[in-house]
Design a protein around this motif. Structure first.
Motif, PDB file in Angstrom:
ATOM      1  N   ARG A  78       0.858  -1.185   0.000  1.00  0.00           N
ATOM      2  CA  ARG A  78       0.000   0.000   0.000  1.00  0.00           C
ATOM      3  C   ARG A  78       0.894   1.236   0.000  1.00  0.00           C
ATOM      4  N   LEU A  79       0.602   2.149  -0.885  1.00  0.00           N
ATOM      5  CA  LEU A  79       1.354   3.390  -0.988  1.00  0.00           C
ATOM      6  C   LEU A  79       0.805   4.429  -0.015  1.00  0.00           C
ATOM      7  N   ASP A  80       1.528   5.522   0.159  1.00  0.00           N
ATOM      8  CA  ASP A  80       1.121   6.570   1.096  1.00  0.00           C
ATOM      9  C   ASP A  80      -0.223   7.196   0.744  1.00  0.00           C
ATOM     10  N   ASP A  81      -0.565   7.243  -0.541  1.00  0.00           N
ATOM     11  CA  ASP A  81      -1.837   7.850  -0.945  1.00  0.00           C
ATOM     12  C   ASP A  81      -3.019   6.885  -0.812  1.00  0.00           C
ATOM     13  N   GLY A  82      -2.774   5.653  -0.331  1.00  0.00           N
ATOM     14  CA  GLY A  82      -3.845   4.679  -0.125  1.00  0.00           C
ATOM     15  C   GLY A  82      -4.028   3.714  -1.278  1.00  0.00           C
ATOM     16  N   SER A  83      -3.363   3.939  -2.397  1.00  0.00           N
ATOM     17  CA  SER A  83      -3.470   3.025  -3.532  1.00  0.00           C
ATOM     18  C   SER A  83      -2.531   1.831  -3.328  1.00  0.00           C
ATOM     19  N   TRP A  84      -2.681   0.834  -4.179  1.00  0.00           N
ATOM     20  CA  TRP A  84      -1.890  -0.387  -4.068  1.00  0.00           C
ATOM     21  C   TRP A  84      -0.932  -0.502  -5.245  1.00  0.00           C
ATOM     22  N   GLU A  85       0.219  -1.113  -5.000  1.00  0.00           N
ATOM     23  CA  GLU A  85       1.210  -1.330  -6.044  1.00  0.00           C
ATOM     24  C   GLU A  85       1.680  -2.778  -5.980  1.00  0.00           C
TER      25      GLU A  85
END
Length: 99
Positions: A78-85
């Motif tokens: 999970r990235l800092d902006d809430g999206s997933w990578e």
């Protein structure tokens, strides 16, 4: 009309060996007499209290022992902006670093 004798699907040989024949696939399985009487597992070790270190290193899949498991194919983070990578080909020295 010709009647053929039914095959023996389960036959016990003279020495105690059991011969099984699967009527659908034709697969034969031979079971040696006495094999089912052996112990299936060793005696369980005595229970001991769990220490704080055991919470992260009790098994090879614990977080402190990541290098003892096979490498992963992909990691979802999970990235800092809430999206997933989805990360692939993560190197060993990158296991503990943030994405």
């Amino acid at each position: 009309m010709l009647f053929l004798p039914a095959p023996d699907y389960l036959r016990v040989m003279d020495d105690g060996t059991v011969k099984q024949l699967n009527p659908f696939s034709g697969t034969q399985v031979w079971t040696v007499a006495g094999r089912g009487n052996r112990p299936l597992q060793a005696a369980a070790p005595l229970a001991t209290p769990v220490t704080p270190t055991d919470h992260t290193s009790a098994c090879p899949f614990c977080s402190a022992r990541q290098l003892e498991t096979p490498p992963e194919k992909a990691r979802l983070t999970r990235l800092d902006d809430g999206s997933w990578e989805t990360r692939t080909d993560v190197l060993a020295d990158e296991l503990t670093t943030a994405p």
